[in-house]
Design a protein around this motif. Structure first.
Motif, mmCIF file in Angstrom:
data_model
loop_
_atom_site.group_PDB
_atom_site.id
_atom_site.type_symbol
_atom_site.label_atom_id
_atom_site.label_comp_id
_atom_site.label_asym_id
_atom_site.label_seq_id
_atom_site.Cartn_x
_atom_site.Cartn_y
_atom_site.Cartn_z
ATOM 1 N N SER B 336 1.490 -6.723 -5.949
ATOM 2 C CA SER B 336 2.316 -7.918 -5.814
ATOM 3 C C SER B 336 1.469 -9.136 -5.449
ATOM 4 O O SER B 336 1.607 -10.205 -6.041
ATOM 5 C CB SER B 336 3.394 -7.664 -4.760
ATOM 6 O OG SER B 336 4.060 -8.850 -4.477
ATOM 7 N N ASP B 337 0.595 -8.956 -4.466
ATOM 8 C CA ASP B 337 -0.224 -10.087 -4.020
ATOM 9 C C ASP B 337 -1.157 -10.568 -5.125
ATOM 10 O O ASP B 337 -1.385 -11.761 -5.290
ATOM 11 C CB ASP B 337 -1.057 -9.685 -2.790
ATOM 12 C CG ASP B 337 -0.186 -9.560 -1.546
ATOM 13 O OD1 ASP B 337 0.987 -9.984 -1.615
ATOM 14 O OD2 ASP B 337 -0.672 -9.036 -0.526
ATOM 15 N N ALA B 338 -1.684 -9.612 -5.881
ATOM 16 C CA ALA B 338 -2.686 -9.980 -6.880
ATOM 17 C C ALA B 338 -2.077 -10.563 -8.147
ATOM 18 O O ALA B 338 -2.623 -11.490 -8.739
ATOM 19 C CB ALA B 338 -3.519 -8.753 -7.234
ATOM 20 N N ILE B 339 -0.958 -10.027 -8.577
ATOM 21 C CA ILE B 339 -0.425 -10.437 -9.891
ATOM 22 C C ILE B 339 0.944 -11.102 -9.783
ATOM 23 O O ILE B 339 1.421 -11.697 -10.745
ATOM 24 C CB ILE B 339 -0.323 -9.215 -10.837
ATOM 25 C CG1 ILE B 339 -1.620 -8.414 -10.791
ATOM 26 C CG2 ILE B 339 -0.078 -9.645 -12.275
ATOM 27 C CD1 ILE B 339 -1.572 -7.154 -11.584
ATOM 28 N N GLY B 340 1.571 -10.996 -8.641
ATOM 29 C CA GLY B 340 2.881 -11.627 -8.497
ATOM 30 C C GLY B 340 4.027 -10.710 -8.869
ATOM 31 O O GLY B 340 5.165 -11.160 -9.038
ATOM 32 N N LEU B 341 3.741 -9.391 -9.025
ATOM 33 C CA LEU B 341 4.803 -8.443 -9.382
ATOM 34 C C LEU B 341 5.711 -8.185 -8.183
ATOM 35 O O LEU B 341 5.304 -8.357 -7.033
ATOM 36 C CB LEU B 341 4.181 -7.131 -9.853
ATOM 37 C CG LEU B 341 3.293 -7.276 -11.091
ATOM 38 C CD1 LEU B 341 2.360 -6.094 -11.244
ATOM 39 C CD2 LEU B 341 4.159 -7.434 -12.328
ATOM 40 N N ILE B 342 6.929 -7.733 -8.459
ATOM 41 C CA ILE B 342 7.893 -7.526 -7.373
ATOM 42 C C ILE B 342 7.673 -6.159 -6.745
ATOM 43 O O ILE B 342 7.729 -5.140 -7.446
ATOM 44 C CB ILE B 342 9.335 -7.608 -7.908
ATOM 45 C CG1 ILE B 342 9.565 -8.966 -8.563
ATOM 46 C CG2 ILE B 342 10.336 -7.379 -6.787
ATOM 47 C CD1 ILE B 342 10.907 -9.088 -9.250
ATOM 48 N N PRO B 343 7.426 -6.089 -5.439
ATOM 49 C CA PRO B 343 7.254 -4.783 -4.800
ATOM 50 C C PRO B 343 8.573 -4.015 -4.836
ATOM 51 O O PRO B 343 9.649 -4.605 -4.664
ATOM 52 C CB PRO B 343 6.875 -5.138 -3.356
ATOM 53 C CG PRO B 343 6.613 -6.598 -3.344
ATOM 54 C CD PRO B 343 7.350 -7.196 -4.482
ATOM 55 N N PRO B 344 8.525 -2.687 -5.024
ATOM 56 C CA PRO B 344 9.772 -1.929 -5.186
ATOM 57 C C PRO B 344 10.563 -1.709 -3.901
ATOM 58 O O PRO B 344 11.738 -1.421 -3.952
ATOM 59 C CB PRO B 344 9.298 -0.575 -5.721
ATOM 60 C CG PRO B 344 7.915 -0.775 -6.181
ATOM 61 C CD PRO B 344 7.352 -1.875 -5.348
ATOM 62 N N THR B 345 9.897 -1.811 -2.745
ATOM 63 C CA THR B 345 10.617 -1.522 -1.503
ATOM 64 C C THR B 345 10.663 -2.761 -0.608
ATOM 65 O O THR B 345 9.807 -3.647 -0.713
ATOM 66 C CB THR B 345 9.928 -0.396 -0.709
ATOM 67 O OG1 THR B 345 8.620 -0.845 -0.327
ATOM 68 C CG2 THR B 345 9.813 0.876 -1.533
ATOM 69 N N LYS B 346 11.651 -2.756 0.310
ATOM 70 C CA LYS B 346 11.767 -3.893 1.223
ATOM 71 C C LYS B 346 10.557 -3.983 2.141
ATOM 72 O O LYS B 346 10.092 -5.065 2.475
ATOM 73 C CB LYS B 346 13.044 -3.758 2.053
ATOM 74 C CG LYS B 346 14.278 -4.165 1.263
ATOM 75 C CD LYS B 346 15.497 -4.300 2.127
ATOM 76 C CE LYS B 346 16.634 -4.849 1.258
ATOM 77 N NZ LYS B 346 17.923 -4.788 1.866
ATOM 78 N N THR B 347 10.037 -2.820 2.543
ATOM 79 C CA THR B 347 8.891 -2.837 3.453
ATOM 80 C C THR B 347 7.650 -3.382 2.743
ATOM 81 O O THR B 347 6.879 -4.149 3.335
ATOM 82 C CB THR B 347 8.605 -1.414 3.983
ATOM 83 O OG1 THR B 347 8.697 -0.490 2.900
ATOM 84 C CG2 THR B 347 9.584 -1.031 5.072
#
Lengths: 292, 424
Positions: B336-347
């Motif tokens: 997510s940090d590197a490419i801007g993808l959405i992390p799958p979990t809230k944590t």
């Protein structure tokens, strides 16, 4: 010659050369665009596409796209793979197909016409229709190498070379060219006691420069532009050719400058090969009427 | 004699030691992993790290990575499946997964469902009631624009709770068109062909009340792709191009990439993968807005690339162990940090730079959680998607809406019949 006819002749020359120059420009523009764009940052490249600046090395010019392209993909490896596969295939193809053509023209054997017809018929079969049967076949072929007997040719150079050594078009080109060579030469050599191999190697092949150049260029282009077959049979990066490598550059946000840099690099061998064989290629076109 | 005995004793004691050594040496069974990210150095770095960490974390398995360029990845996998040369672990695009499972390329993934309970729905690939694949991220699309654009035109800024209605959205497009400032007020992105069409535009159809295939039976497109709601969608879609609100099929891909930043378009329908660039270009002025509600709720597409286990592997547990290892928060946050993808979990989202609460792209996580709809979960999707793409392209070019949707529904039905219902 009167003044008016001289003027008329000059005018015709001017018109002819102007037209030829315009046509030449049309063909050279894409190459210039590719080269010039490879030197520009993406924002400038995209902005320039709407104007003539697209063909001019102006603005923020640098080699940074080349640096980034080398970081993104192992370009030299892909070029080495393509050149190796292409060179070996071209050489073997010239040998094998010219021998086949020689046999069709000079030797008498039963079923010759039928065999030639079948070979010609393969010209109308698109590669895509035989790709899967070929894949199934090469995935199970045996090979006796340094590591002993192994099965399956996937992920090797040979799987990219062997299926393309012989092809209908190259055999046809040699056959047509050999038909036009003076029969007297061959007959004289035979009378002098030359074997068929000597006739082929010492008389026919040395006289076949134009058709060798044509066949070599056409085969070179086909092999260097291979895409579908390599993605089916090479799952390991170490065997991938240049066109599969091109796909490394098409990400969600494509870096067009890097694409152009990569294209410039991989176009160089093709241009060099064509320029080396250009004269013989044109001579062959003139003599056989075959267009590339 | 004594020396000989000593030699024998030494030899006898050495053999078991050597055997032990050789057992240790060969203990790690190699698992091949195919990944679609060749040419993407940022992704490659993270995947390499995951593989390295996994290999170092235990001694049973050793994962060997082979990356492919995304454009030719599916063709390579299909060819390998035909040749009986699939790897142990492979990644698969979410909507394609049911086809590969049905075709026998994948086997169910043995991961405890409790362990992935809090994953976004789009990251879990279920087919026929079983989990087949699991993703390290999801993707989402949004209406991307500038706050100043909407404020100047006196257009309401929609929220997740109160998105634009059809009437509001159409009025906004008309207003923006009238300003004369933009080549087009809305860029849906027709320059992007292929999967973009069903991924980005079928949610519009679903919001109108239609769909690509009837999801109750998965045996027909009749009535959903060519019903009244679908026709209403088709007419609205065509209106976008006829009224000059949107660039059509001939849109230049360069304009697609730079048009919003250069001010050619006022609003762009685009994915979270472009959000970092938009933030860079517009800073605080950028807005990531929810899809309009065209009558049946706002919808966006879901499911991106996921990992699965090949049907031919002899080591399904090792493959599943790797996938479970890879789906740790730290790796999902890293992507997510590197490419801007959405992390799958809230944590993972909470730990991420762009999706933690209050961060500029947090909207995408909520969009994905609240509005995401999976593309039809059927092996026939791969064909239906292409039919849908062609139909939408034709309608944008002015084809008759009813005829085009009828023909598309017929074509999808024929394909389903030819494949004996695709196992539903």
């Amino acid at each position: 010659m009167s003044h008016s006819s001289v003027d008329h002749h000059r005018l015709r020359l001017v018109v002819r050369y102007t037209l030829l120059s315009l046509i030449a420009l049309m063909f050279i523009f894409p190459l210039v665009f590719m080269l010039v764009s490879s030197l520009k940052p993406d924002h400038q490249l995209l902005a320039d596409t709407a104007s003539l600046r697209a063909f001019l090395p102006v603005g923020d010019i640098s080699l940074s796209n080349y640096d980034k392209a080398f970081e993104r993909a192992p370009i030299f490896l892909f070029m080495f793979n393509s050149l190796l596969v292409t060179a070996v295939t071209v050489v073997l193809s010239l040998l094998l197909c010219s021998m086949a053509g020689f046999s069709f023209v000079y030797l008498n054997w039963r079923g010759k016409q039928l065999a030639f017809s079948i070979i010609l018929a393969t010209l109308i079969v698109p590669f895509e229709t035989i790709a899967i049967p070929m894949l199934l076949m090469v995935s199970k072929l045996p090979w006796l190498g340094l590591e002993g007997l192994t099965w399956g040719w996937l992920n090797t150079y040979r799987v990219q070379i062997v299926p393309f050594i012989a092809d209908g078009l190259t055999i046809f080109l040699f056959t047509q060219y050999f038909k036009d060579l003076p029969r007297e030469l061959i007959e004289a050599a035979r009378v002098e006691g030359s074997s068929w191999w000597q006739v082929y190697w010492r008389i026919v092949m040395p006289l076949s420069g134009p058709v060798i150049a044509t066949a070599a260029i056409l085969k070179f282009l086909v092999m260097y532009n291979q895409y579908l077959w390599p993605i089916m049979v090479t799952q390991q990066e170490q065997y991938r050719p240049v066109l599969v490598g091109l796909q490394y550059f098409f990400q969600l946000n494509t870096a067009w400058g890097e694409v152009m840099a990569y294209l410039t690099l991989i176009t160089m061998p093709v241009l060099a090969f064509y320029l080396v064989l250009q004269r013989a290629f044109i001579a062959s076109i003139a003599s056989t009427g075959v267009k590339g | 004699m004594k020396t000989k005995i000593m030699k024998n004793v030494l030899l006898a004691s050495t053999i078991p030691l050597l055997s032990l050594g050789s057992i240790n040496g060969f203990a790690a069974t190699e698992l091949s992993l195919w990944y679609h990210g060749a040419g993407n150095p940022v992704e490659a770095k993270i995947i390499d790290q995951i593989v390295g960490d996994f290999n170092a974390s235990q001694s049973n398995w050793k994962v060997a990575l082979q990356s492919f360029p995304q454009e030719s990845y599916n063709d390579s996998v299909i060819a390998a499946a035909l040749a009986g040369n699939l790897p142990d672990i492979l990644d698969v695009d979410g909507p394609v997964m049911p086809n590969w499972a049905w075709a026998g390329y994948l086997q169910p993934l043995n991961i405890n469902s409790a362990a992935i309970e809090d994953f976004l729905p789009g990251t879990k690939g279920y087919w026929d009631g079983q989990l087949y694949s699991l993703g390290l991220w999801d993707a989402a699309v949004a209406m991307i624009t500038r706050k100043s654009t909407l404020v100047e035109a006196n257009i309401r800024i929609p929220t997740l709770a109160q998105p634009w209605t059809l009437t509001e959205f159409n009025a906004a497009l008309a207003t923006l068109k009238q300003t004369g400032k933009y080549d087009y007020p809305f860029d849906p992105g027709l320059a992007w062909k292929g999967e973009w069409f069903p991924y980005a535009f079928s949610p519009f159809l679903q919001s109108f009340g239609g769909d690509i295939i009837d999801r109750e039976s998965y045996q027909t497109a009749e009535g959903v792709l060519n019903g009244d709601e679908a026709i209403a969608f088709g007419e609205w879609w065509q209106m976008l191009f006829q009224k000059g609100y949107s660039p059509g099929n001939s849109q230049d891909s360069a304009d697609r990439e730079t048009g919003l930043v250069e001010g050619k378009y006022a609003i762009q329908w685009n994915g979270n993968w472009t959000a970092l660039n938009m933030l860079k270009a517009f800073g605080d002025d950028v807005l990531f807005l929810p899809a309009p509600d065209f009558g049946h709720g706002p919808k966006i597409g879901a499911a991106s690339w996921q990992f699965g286990v090949s049907a031919s592997t002899s080591y399904p547990q090792g493959a599943a162990d790797f996938i479970q290892f890879a789906t740790q928060d730290r790796y999902m946050t890293a992507f997510s940090d590197a490419i801007g993808l959405i992390p799958p979990t809230k944590t993972a989202a909470a730990a991420s730079e762009h999706y933690r609460q209050g961060a500029p792209m947090a909207t995408f996580f909520e969009l994905s959680a609240q509005q995401a709809v999976l593309r039809p979960v059927t092996p026939g999707y791969v064909v239906a998607a292409k039919v849908f793409e062609k139909a939408l392209a034709d309608i944008a070019d002015g084809a008759d809406v009813v005829d085009t949707l009828d023909n598309a529904a017929d074509e999808i039905n024929q394909d389903i019949r030819r494949n004996l219902g695709y196992g539903h």
